[in-house]
Design an enzyme around this catalytic site. Structure first.
Site, PDB file in Angstrom:
ATOM      1  N   ARG A 195      -9.058  -1.331   5.352  1.00 56.09           N
ATOM      2  CA  ARG A 195      -9.150   0.236   5.183  1.00 56.09           C
ATOM      3  C   ARG A 195     -10.426  -0.086   3.759  1.00 56.09           C
ATOM      4  NH1 ARG A 195      -2.697   0.586   4.925  1.00 56.09           N
ATOM      5  NH2 ARG A 195      -2.704   2.551   4.916  1.00 56.09           N
ATOM      6  N   ARG A 203      -2.942   7.992  -2.487  1.00 58.20           N
ATOM      7  CA  ARG A 203      -2.985   7.040  -1.363  1.00 58.20           C
ATOM      8  C   ARG A 203      -3.881   8.417   0.348  1.00 58.20           C
ATOM      9  NH1 ARG A 203       2.311   6.420   0.225  1.00 58.20           N
ATOM     10  NH2 ARG A 203       2.119   6.544   1.756  1.00 58.20           N
ATOM     11  N   LYS A 219       0.281   5.255  13.129  1.00 63.36           N
ATOM     12  CA  LYS A 219       0.357   3.672  12.892  1.00 63.36           C
ATOM     13  C   LYS A 219       0.726   2.370  13.601  1.00 63.36           C
ATOM     14  CE  LYS A 219      -2.036   3.286   9.091  1.00 63.36           C
ATOM     15  NZ  LYS A 219      -1.226   3.573   7.893  1.00 63.36           N
ATOM     16  N   ARG A 227      10.148  10.252   5.583  1.00 63.30           N
ATOM     17  CA  ARG A 227      10.374   8.597   6.320  1.00 63.30           C
ATOM     18  C   ARG A 227      11.201   8.295   5.158  1.00 63.30           C
ATOM     19  NH1 ARG A 227       4.067   6.169   6.653  1.00 63.30           N
ATOM     20  NH2 ARG A 227       3.953   6.010   4.867  1.00 63.30           N
ATOM     21  N   ARG A 259       9.925   5.075   0.603  1.00 58.13           N
ATOM     22  CA  ARG A 259       9.768   3.465   0.938  1.00 58.13           C
ATOM     23  C   ARG A 259       9.035   4.197  -1.144  1.00 58.13           C
ATOM     24  NH1 ARG A 259       5.067   2.714   5.143  1.00 58.13           N
ATOM     25  NH2 ARG A 259       3.989   2.769   3.130  1.00 58.13           N
TER      26      ARG A 259
HETATM   27  P1  AMP Z   1       0.826   1.779   5.086  1.00 57.81           P
HETATM   28  O1  AMP Z   1       1.991   0.523   5.428  1.00 57.81           O
HETATM   29  O2  AMP Z   1      -0.428   0.789   6.091  1.00 57.81           O
HETATM   30  O3  AMP Z   1       1.244   3.514   5.150  1.00 57.81           O
HETATM   31  O4  AMP Z   1       0.107   0.753   3.715  1.00 57.81           O
HETATM   32  C1  AMP Z   1       1.145   0.933   2.622  1.00 57.81           C
HETATM   33  C2  AMP Z   1       0.319  -0.146   1.371  1.00 57.81           C
HETATM   34  O5  AMP Z   1      -0.134  -1.380   1.305  1.00 57.81           O
HETATM   35  C3  AMP Z   1      -0.955   0.956   1.248  1.00 57.81           C
HETATM   36  O6  AMP Z   1      -0.686   2.172   0.142  1.00 57.81           O
HETATM   37  C4  AMP Z   1      -1.561  -0.120   0.362  1.00 57.81           C
HETATM   38  O7  AMP Z   1      -1.106   0.058  -0.887  1.00 57.81           O
HETATM   39  C5  AMP Z   1      -1.200  -1.376   1.120  1.00 57.81           C
HETATM   40  N1  AMP Z   1      -2.498  -1.790   1.264  1.00 57.81           N
HETATM   41  C6  AMP Z   1      -1.785  -2.016   3.092  1.00 57.81           C
HETATM   42  N2  AMP Z   1      -2.275  -1.940   3.696  1.00 57.81           N
HETATM   43  C7  AMP Z   1      -3.921  -2.590   3.100  1.00 57.81           C
HETATM   44  C8  AMP Z   1      -5.099  -2.658   3.029  1.00 57.81           C
HETATM   45  N3  AMP Z   1      -5.789  -3.036   4.137  1.00 57.81           N
HETATM   46  N4  AMP Z   1      -5.416  -3.541   2.147  1.00 57.81           N
HETATM   47  C9  AMP Z   1      -5.595  -2.820   1.009  1.00 57.81           C
HETATM   48  N5  AMP Z   1      -4.298  -2.804   0.378  1.00 57.81           N
HETATM   49  C10 AMP Z   1      -3.723  -2.282   1.705  1.00 57.81           C
END
Ligand code: AMP
Length: 256
Positions: A89, A167, A14, A123, A156
């Site tokens: 999400r 997740r 993404k 990563r 990370r």
């Molecule tokens: P990502 O960078 O998209 O992998 O997001 C990393 C983490 O951020 C996720 O595992 C969630 O803990 C939090 N997160 C990101 N986007 C959202 C969202 N739209 N709603 C809730 N938590 C989010």
């Protein structure tokens, strides 16, 4: 004006694909996970609230995330549109989003869980400037060191087997219903995210009727210094597309 949402499980590309689209089409790239991570890395008040949730791989509360998206879009610096990555999400986030904004398309990057696991475990993130790397196809020149700032590359905090399992479960339970909402509105283009990133980007462009993608030549210095099209190091130090340094002084804003 072009307004896109990009969806897919962690590791599906993404961030990479939203950055490539945004850079080429002058769109503002809003990476919700990046904004949240930036708050954690910079020890803001919001960062303290969400750190444990994120590290465990669970979703941050809808109120917090909606506040971030609302504030970010209220900056109205997206003259040509935006691509929003990692949001919505949950069904509630999707309803909030659809009430407030009309969108032109949802890009769904489809990747089997087994491949997600392989990619996520490879990563790395620069502890200094936040630049992303992948040991599969985007390794640093010097092992363990950031090409841009020389900082240490670390996994990370949420890229552990346990957090990934949470997740994936959260994703399938809470995010699949979001896709169903968008599918009913016929917004969704589903893209197989297994091929190399150049090919995936081309497919996205073709499916959305956008100008073709011209990848930079291999070995081009700019490419080496900016993994995943992340732009220059200064940008990587603040959340993707989050805008200006003033954000750093206003953590409470983001939490509203
Ligand atoms: P990502 O960078 O998209 O992998 O997001 C990393 C983490 O951020 C996720 O595992 C969630 O803990 C939090 N997160 C990101 N986007 C959202 C969202 N739209 N709603 C809730 N938590 C989010």
């Amino acid at each position: 004006m072009r307004k896109y949402v990009i969806m897919g499980v962690q590791g599906s590309g993404k961030g990479t694909h939203s950055q490539l689209l945004a850079a080429d089409l002058d769109l503002v790239n809003i990476g919700v996970g990046d904004i949240l991570r930036w708050n954690v890395q910079n020890h803001t008040k919001l960062g303290a609230q969400i750190r444990r949730t994120m590290a465990a791989g669970a979703l941050v509360g809808d109120d917090v995330v909606e506040g971030i998206v609302r504030d970010r879009l209220a900056q109205h610096d997206w003259n040509y549109g935006f691509v929003i990555d990692g949001f919505p999400r949950s069904v509630r986030q999707a309803e909030f989003f659809l009430e407030s904004y009309d969108i032109d398309g949802v890009i769904y990057l489809d990747l089997p869980d087994s491949e997600v696991r392989r990619r996520v475990m490879a990563r790395r993130l620069c502890a200094g400037c936040g630049m992303d790397y992948s040991l599969i196809d985007n390794s640093p020149r010097e092992e363990g060191r950031c090409d841009a700032c020389g900082g240490e590359l670390v996994p990370r905090e949420d890229d552990t087997e346990e957090a990934l399992a949470v997740r994936l479960r959260e994703y399938h339970q809470k995010t699949n219903p979001v896709l169903d909402i968008f599918r009913r509105k016929e917004y969704v283009v589903t893209i197989d995210s297994r091929p190399p990133k150049e090919e995936v980007q081309q497919t996205i462009r073709a499916r959305l009727g956008l100008p073709a993608y011209h990848p930079p030549e291999a070995g081009h210095p700019a490419e080496a210094a900016s993994p995943a099209g992340a732009g220059h190091p200064a940008e990587a130090a603040s959340p993707a597309g989050a805008g200006h340094p003033a954000e750093a002084d206003q953590p409470a804003e983001a939490a509203r």
